[in-house]
Design an enzyme around this catalytic site. Structure first.
Site, PDB file in Angstrom:
ATOM      1  N   SER A  31       0.853  -1.178   0.000  1.00 52.41           N
ATOM      2  CA  SER A  31       0.000   0.000   0.000  1.00 52.41           C
ATOM      3  C   SER A  31       0.896   1.238   0.000  1.00 52.41           C
ATOM      4  O   SER A  31       1.860   1.314   0.765  1.00 52.41           O
ATOM      5  CB  SER A  31      -0.910   0.004   1.230  1.00 52.41           C
ATOM      6  OG  SER A  31      -1.759   1.126   1.225  1.00 52.41           O
TER       7      SER A  31
ATOM      8  N   HIS B  98       2.376  11.981  -0.194  1.00 51.65           N
ATOM      9  CA  HIS B  98       1.941  13.371  -0.043  1.00 51.65           C
ATOM     10  C   HIS B  98       3.116  14.286  -0.393  1.00 51.65           C
ATOM     11  O   HIS B  98       4.003  14.516   0.440  1.00 51.65           O
ATOM     12  CB  HIS B  98       1.498  13.644   1.393  1.00 51.65           C
ATOM     13  CG  HIS B  98       0.250  12.932   1.798  1.00 51.65           C
ATOM     14  ND1 HIS B  98      -1.000  13.291   1.311  1.00 51.65           N
ATOM     15  CD2 HIS B  98       0.039  11.887   2.643  1.00 51.65           C
ATOM     16  CE1 HIS B  98      -1.918  12.504   1.846  1.00 51.65           C
ATOM     17  NE2 HIS B  98      -1.315  11.639   2.646  1.00 51.65           N
TER      18      HIS B  98
ATOM     19  N   HIS C  18      -2.017   7.443  -4.599  1.00 51.11           N
ATOM     20  CA  HIS C  18      -2.234   6.250  -3.777  1.00 51.11           C
ATOM     21  C   HIS C  18      -2.256   5.027  -4.675  1.00 51.11           C
ATOM     22  O   HIS C  18      -2.738   5.075  -5.813  1.00 51.11           O
ATOM     23  CB  HIS C  18      -3.578   6.366  -3.040  1.00 51.11           C
ATOM     24  CG  HIS C  18      -4.134   5.046  -2.575  1.00 51.11           C
ATOM     25  ND1 HIS C  18      -5.141   4.386  -3.253  1.00 51.11           N
ATOM     26  CD2 HIS C  18      -3.800   4.257  -1.525  1.00 51.11           C
ATOM     27  CE1 HIS C  18      -5.413   3.259  -2.623  1.00 51.11           C
ATOM     28  NE2 HIS C  18      -4.625   3.147  -1.579  1.00 51.11           N
TER      29      HIS C  18
ATOM     30  N   ASN D 277      -2.558   0.475  -4.182  1.00 49.41           N
ATOM     31  CA  ASN D 277      -2.655  -0.678  -3.299  1.00 49.41           C
ATOM     32  C   ASN D 277      -2.881  -1.907  -4.163  1.00 49.41           C
ATOM     33  O   ASN D 277      -3.727  -1.895  -5.052  1.00 49.41           O
ATOM     34  CB  ASN D 277      -3.817  -0.514  -2.319  1.00 49.41           C
ATOM     35  CG  ASN D 277      -4.014  -1.735  -1.444  1.00 49.41           C
ATOM     36  OD1 ASN D 277      -4.653  -2.706  -1.855  1.00 49.41           O
ATOM     37  ND2 ASN D 277      -3.477  -1.691  -0.249  1.00 49.41           N
TER      38      ASN D 277
ATOM     39  N   ARG E  16      -3.015  -6.329  -3.626  1.00 44.66           N
ATOM     40  CA  ARG E  16      -3.064  -7.304  -2.547  1.00 44.66           C
ATOM     41  C   ARG E  16      -3.623  -8.639  -3.029  1.00 44.66           C
ATOM     42  O   ARG E  16      -4.348  -8.715  -4.016  1.00 44.66           O
ATOM     43  CB  ARG E  16      -3.935  -6.767  -1.404  1.00 44.66           C
ATOM     44  CG  ARG E  16      -5.353  -6.463  -1.833  1.00 44.66           C
ATOM     45  CD  ARG E  16      -6.121  -5.645  -0.808  1.00 44.66           C
ATOM     46  NE  ARG E  16      -7.476  -5.345  -1.290  1.00 44.66           N
ATOM     47  CZ  ARG E  16      -7.772  -4.300  -2.041  1.00 44.66           C
ATOM     48  NH1 ARG E  16      -6.834  -3.459  -2.412  1.00 44.66           N
ATOM     49  NH2 ARG E  16      -9.021  -4.098  -2.444  1.00 44.66           N
TER      50      ARG E  16
ATOM     51  N   HIS F  18      -4.700   8.660 -16.948  1.00 39.12           N
ATOM     52  CA  HIS F  18      -5.738   7.734 -17.406  1.00 39.12           C
ATOM     53  C   HIS F  18      -5.320   6.972 -18.659  1.00 39.12           C
ATOM     54  O   HIS F  18      -5.745   5.816 -18.844  1.00 39.12           O
ATOM     55  CB  HIS F  18      -7.058   8.477 -17.625  1.00 39.12           C
ATOM     56  CG  HIS F  18      -7.818   8.687 -16.350  1.00 39.12           C
ATOM     57  ND1 HIS F  18      -8.647   7.721 -15.819  1.00 39.12           N
ATOM     58  CD2 HIS F  18      -7.827   9.724 -15.486  1.00 39.12           C
ATOM     59  CE1 HIS F  18      -9.162   8.165 -14.682  1.00 39.12           C
ATOM     60  NE2 HIS F  18      -8.680   9.367 -14.450  1.00 39.12           N
TER      61      HIS F  18
ATOM     62  N   ARG G  96      -1.351  -3.254  12.849  1.00 43.48           N
ATOM     63  CA  ARG G  96      -0.355  -2.355  13.437  1.00 43.48           C
ATOM     64  C   ARG G  96      -0.761  -0.915  13.145  1.00 43.48           C
ATOM     65  O   ARG G  96      -0.754  -0.457  12.001  1.00 43.48           O
ATOM     66  CB  ARG G  96       1.013  -2.669  12.840  1.00 43.48           C
ATOM     67  CG  ARG G  96       2.165  -1.867  13.424  1.00 43.48           C
ATOM     68  CD  ARG G  96       3.464  -2.404  12.843  1.00 43.48           C
ATOM     69  NE  ARG G  96       4.627  -1.746  13.426  1.00 43.48           N
ATOM     70  CZ  ARG G  96       5.238  -0.698  12.873  1.00 43.48           C
ATOM     71  NH1 ARG G  96       4.783  -0.183  11.729  1.00 43.48           N
ATOM     72  NH2 ARG G  96       6.294  -0.160  13.457  1.00 43.48           N
TER      73      ARG G  96
END
Length: 312
Positions: free
Chosen positions: A101, A105, A115, A117, A119, A154, A269
């Protein structure tokens, strides 16, 4: 549907760790070019229930004000009800989840927040076959958007999707628009990108290929935007606007983001879960800008889902 072997899962893990390293190394190079010396600190951790991760965080840079590139591979002995709302049949199952992830900034308001991510989730309900799926995506949150940057972002997403089917980009773009929506503000978090979940219908190998394409595609799209915009001059007023708009980012991550909620619900965590929050942010009460200003146009025009490839 073929279930992933332990070797398959190891291959996913190896790719994720390699992607984490490449993202960190590339952003550190941007710091050096920008005259900074900040580097990613590495924080290895384990959890009592099983598994752990490698958190890598850069703070206080000349280019990146705060960046988190987080790898985790955790084991869960008893999936809680709150973490299985979309799959109630998995309540109480053992599971493992691994992914990377990323939230970046930048310091300069002309560089968008980004961003990503990706998984893999594998659950083993007692007495039943394992269930697995891939998920992830990437999205862009500009404060001073540029049409050519949005189209580039895009176009990159469209190109990486095309080998997997003509319909994939449109489907996963819409999913991204729908997902990154702040209902209480009636606005999008940014200008979108890709989002997908529960992906297993192509078989493990093809789904893994797509996950890799998305992870690599994020880095390929991010770096040119950082390089292009990181040295642009900005005013104190533009900096204040950036901090104000970061508040929307915080609101989404704390109220709606599935990854944040899953981490909290499964005893994750905390430092790693909340690393997506910027060090500096503001919630100015009812700020206003001229109707024809770029600040007003951000919400009135850019933060509305659009066919960016054909409108620009």
């Amino acid at each position: 549907m073929q279930n992933p072997s332990s070797l398959d899962i190891q291959h996913v893990r190896t790719f994720l760790l390699g992607l984490q390293e490449r993202i960190c190394r590339s952003l550190e190079e941007q710091e050096i070019e920008g005259g900074g010396t900040a580097t990613f600190i590495t924080d290895d951790w384990t959890r009592a229930e099983g598994g752990g991760g490698k958190s890598r965080v850069l703070q206080g840079g000349q280019v990146i004000e705060k960046g988190g590139v987080m790898f985790s591979h955790i084991h869960i002995n008893n999936l809680p009800v709150t973490a299985t709302t979309r799959h109630p049949e998995l309540v109480g199952a053992t599971a493992q989840a691994l992914g990377v992830s990323v939230v970046i900034h930048p310091k300069n308001p002309h560089v968008p927040t980004s961003h990503a991510n990706i998984r893999l989730f594998v659950a083993e309900p007692e007495g039943k076959d394992p269930i697995w799926w891939f998920g992830g995506g990437f999205d862009l949150t500009p404060y001073y958007p540029k049409d050519e940057d949005i189209k580039f972002w895009h176009q990159n997403a469209f190109d990486l999707c095309l080998p997997f089917g003509d319909e994939v980009y449109a489907k996963h773009k819409k999913w991204c628009d729908d997902y990154f929506y702040l209902k209480h503000r009636d606005e999008q978090r940014g200008i979108g990108g890709l989002f997908f979940d529960d992906l297993n219908q192509w078989g493990f190998a093809k789904c893994f290929d797509y996950m890799q394409a998305v992870g690599n595609g994020y880095l390929n799209a991010l770096l040119p935007l950082v390089k292009k915009n990181k040295d642009l001059a900005y005013s104190d007023e533009q900096r204040e606007f950036q901090l104000y708009r970061r508040g929307r980012y915080v609101e989404f991550n704390l109220v709606y983001d599935r990854g944040t909620l899953f981490g909290l619900q499964t005893g994750g965590r905390i430092e790693s879960i909340l690393v997506s929050l910027p060090n500096l942010v503001s919630w100015t009460y009812r700020p206003s800008w001229d109707a024809d200003s770029i600040e007003s146009k951000l919400t009135s025009y850019y933060l509305k889902p659009k066919d960016w490839l054909n409108i620009l």
